[in-house]
Scaffold this motif. Structure first.
Motif, PDB file in Angstrom:
ATOM      1  N   VAL A   5      34.931  39.603  44.950  1.00 57.95           N
ATOM      2  CA  VAL A   5      35.320  40.581  45.968  1.00 57.95           C
ATOM      3  C   VAL A   5      35.758  39.840  47.226  1.00 57.95           C
ATOM      4  N   GLU A   6      37.016  40.028  47.578  1.00 55.22           N
ATOM      5  CA  GLU A   6      37.551  39.379  48.771  1.00 55.22           C
ATOM      6  C   GLU A   6      37.351  40.265  49.999  1.00 55.22           C
ATOM      7  N   SER A   7      37.285  39.614  51.151  1.00 56.12           N
ATOM      8  CA  SER A   7      37.219  40.323  52.425  1.00 56.12           C
ATOM      9  C   SER A   7      37.791  39.425  53.511  1.00 56.12           C
ATOM     10  N   GLY A   8      38.063  40.038  54.668  1.00 55.75           N
ATOM     11  CA  GLY A   8      38.499  39.257  55.817  1.00 55.75           C
ATOM     12  C   GLY A   8      39.978  39.341  56.131  1.00 55.75           C
ATOM     13  N   TYR A  94      46.168  38.288  49.277  1.00 52.95           N
ATOM     14  CA  TYR A  94      45.487  37.059  48.903  1.00 52.95           C
ATOM     15  C   TYR A  94      44.419  37.371  47.859  1.00 52.95           C
ATOM     16  N   TYR A  95      44.443  36.606  46.779  1.00 54.98           N
ATOM     17  CA  TYR A  95      43.522  36.796  45.676  1.00 54.98           C
ATOM     18  C   TYR A  95      42.616  35.583  45.518  1.00 54.98           C
ATOM     19  N   CYS A  96      41.378  35.858  45.269  1.00 57.40           N
ATOM     20  CA  CYS A  96      40.399  34.841  44.928  1.00 57.40           C
ATOM     21  C   CYS A  96      40.300  34.778  43.402  1.00 57.40           C
ATOM     22  N   ALA A  97      40.099  33.588  42.875  1.00 60.51           N
ATOM     23  CA  ALA A  97      40.005  33.446  41.424  1.00 60.51           C
ATOM     24  C   ALA A  97      38.988  32.376  41.064  1.00 60.51           C
ATOM     25  N   ALA A  98      38.357  32.566  39.914  1.00 60.50           N
ATOM     26  CA  ALA A  98      37.406  31.602  39.377  1.00 60.50           C
ATOM     27  C   ALA A  98      38.003  30.974  38.125  1.00 60.50           C
ATOM     28  N   GLY A 115      39.819  38.567  41.788  1.00 62.00           N
ATOM     29  CA  GLY A 115      39.415  39.668  42.639  1.00 62.00           C
ATOM     30  C   GLY A 115      40.549  40.668  42.785  1.00 62.00           C
ATOM     31  N   GLN A 116      40.293  41.713  43.573  1.00 63.49           N
ATOM     32  CA  GLN A 116      41.283  42.773  43.761  1.00 63.49           C
ATOM     33  C   GLN A 116      42.303  42.431  44.841  1.00 63.49           C
ATOM     34  N   GLY A 117      42.005  41.454  45.642  1.00 61.72           N
ATOM     35  CA  GLY A 117      42.943  41.034  46.669  1.00 61.72           C
ATOM     36  C   GLY A 117      42.647  41.628  48.028  1.00 61.72           C
TER      37      GLY A 117
END
Length: 124
Positions: A5-8, A94-98, A115-117
């Protein structure tokens, strides 16, 4: 399985700063390489930055070198993207990924969970 889950994200003027966070669920967070990618409207998703599972290695796209920093806190299951000197061309989701720890940090094919971006908009 990892959930991200992205934030900011938000709206900022050119030259400003933002810090994105990505909170991960799951007990195996520390075993994953973590990356940030971005996608502007009508364009393909592109690599921005990545950090190895230990935090010992980082990689950045040429377009953000010297302006963005990536870090992780494995105790908090969180990865961060600090962005300074933002430009209008940084505007994107912006997307976070593992990703797999032994895959190339900058290769989108190595990232299995997304993540959802979060939207970042930089005004001129």
């Amino acid at each position: 399985q990892v959930q991200l889950v992205e934030s900011g994200g938000g709206l900022v003027q050119a030259g400003g700063s933002l810090r994105l966070s990505c909170a991960a669920s799951g007990r195996t967070f520390s075993s994953y390489a973590m990356g940030w990618f971005r996608q502007a409207p009508g364009k393909e998703r592109k690599f921005v930055a990545a950090i190895s599972w230990s935090g010992g290695n980082t990689l950045f796209a040429d377009s953000v070198k010297g302006r963005f920093a990536i870090s992780r806190d494995n105790a908090k299951n969180t990865v961060y993207l600090q962005m300074i000197s933002l430009k209008p061309e940084d505007t994107a989701v912006y997307y976070c990924a593992a990703g797999r720890p032994n895959y190339g940090l900058g290769l989108i094919g190595g990232y299995d969970y997304w993540g959802q971006g979060t939207q970042v908009t930089v005004s001129s």
